[in-house]
Enzyme design. Structure first.
Site, PDB file in Angstrom:
ATOM      1  N   LYS A  58      33.921  -0.016  -0.701  1.00  0.00           N
ATOM      2  CA  LYS A  58      34.380  -0.885  -1.210  1.00  0.00           C
ATOM      3  C   LYS A  58      33.700  -0.882  -2.347  1.00  0.00           C
ATOM      4  O   LYS A  58      34.525  -2.573  -2.389  1.00  0.00           O
ATOM      5  CB  LYS A  58      33.256  -1.763   0.312  1.00  0.00           C
ATOM      6  CG  LYS A  58      33.977  -1.557   1.729  1.00  0.00           C
ATOM      7  CD  LYS A  58      34.760  -1.417   1.832  1.00  0.00           C
ATOM      8  CE  LYS A  58      35.498  -0.550   3.325  1.00  0.00           C
ATOM      9  NZ  LYS A  58      37.497  -0.533   3.832  1.00  0.00           N
ATOM     10  N   CYS A  59      33.005  -0.260  -3.111  1.00  0.00           N
ATOM     11  CA  CYS A  59      32.857  -1.248  -4.675  1.00  0.00           C
ATOM     12  C   CYS A  59      34.148  -0.650  -5.306  1.00  0.00           C
ATOM     13  O   CYS A  59      35.507  -0.421  -5.109  1.00  0.00           O
ATOM     14  CB  CYS A  59      31.997  -0.400  -5.000  1.00  0.00           C
ATOM     15  SG  CYS A  59      31.832  -0.487  -7.036  1.00  0.00           S
ATOM     16  N   GLY A  60      34.279  -1.817  -6.204  1.00  0.00           N
ATOM     17  CA  GLY A  60      36.061  -1.736  -7.299  1.00  0.00           C
ATOM     18  C   GLY A  60      35.725  -0.340  -8.117  1.00  0.00           C
ATOM     19  O   GLY A  60      36.701   0.098  -8.446  1.00  0.00           O
TER      20      GLY A  60
END
Length: 167
Positions: free
Chosen positions: A34-36
């Site tokens: 879910k990290c950019g």
């Protein structure tokens, strides 16, 4: 001491000795779905596909320490990353990379290749390049895209081919 002296856990909870990767160049990365920076999964997979037959192993270590950006359970990790990012390289058991519960492998990696200003892992997708002898060669920041590491990976792979076996 080298990376090969450590045993980690798979996403199924089984022990995995890193000595199984002896003789391979390793790219060790703490990941989060879910990290950019998650689009880097694609670049890591491209390196894996391009160089796996030449001796590169990309190893992903999911980590939920940075804004809880890894909510996926270990048991679902490989499938989730395959479906969402096309990942086929190994994703091991979820770990801590900082703090008192940091995985021993990451304690070692940070000691061998300190970051800018401190040895702490700053964010997801910090990368460690390890040579075929298990020595940490270099640490790359989370924002370093995988394709920017390719030249150094090639050099290490070429070096591994030309080394004369002892014995």
């Amino acid at each position: 001491m080298s990376v090969y002296d450590f045993t980690v856990h798979t996403s199924r909870g089984e022990q995995k000795p890193l000595s199984d990767y002896r003789g391979k160049v390793l790219l060790i990365v703490n990941t989060a779905t879910k990290c950019g920076l998650a689009p880097q999964f694609k670049g890591l997979e491209q390196l894996h596909q391009k160089y796996k037959d030449e001796g590169l192993a990309v190893l992903g270590f999911p980590c939920n320490q940075f804004r809880e950006q890894e909510p996926v359970k270990d048991s679902e990790m490989q499938e989730t990353c395959q479906i969402n990012f096309g990942v086929t390289f190994p994703l091991l058991g979820k770990i801590d990379v900082n703090g008192p519960d940091a995985d021993p492998l990451y304690k070692y990696l940070k000691k061998e290749a300190s970051g800018f200003l401190s040895s702490s892992i700053k964010w997801n997708f910090t990368k460690f390049l390890v040579d075929a002898e298990g020595r940490v060669v270099k640490r790359f920041s989370p924002t370093t895209k995988p394709n920017k590491i390719e030249g150094q990976i090639r050099k290490l792979l070429e070096g591994a081919k030309t080394e004369t076996p002892v014995g």
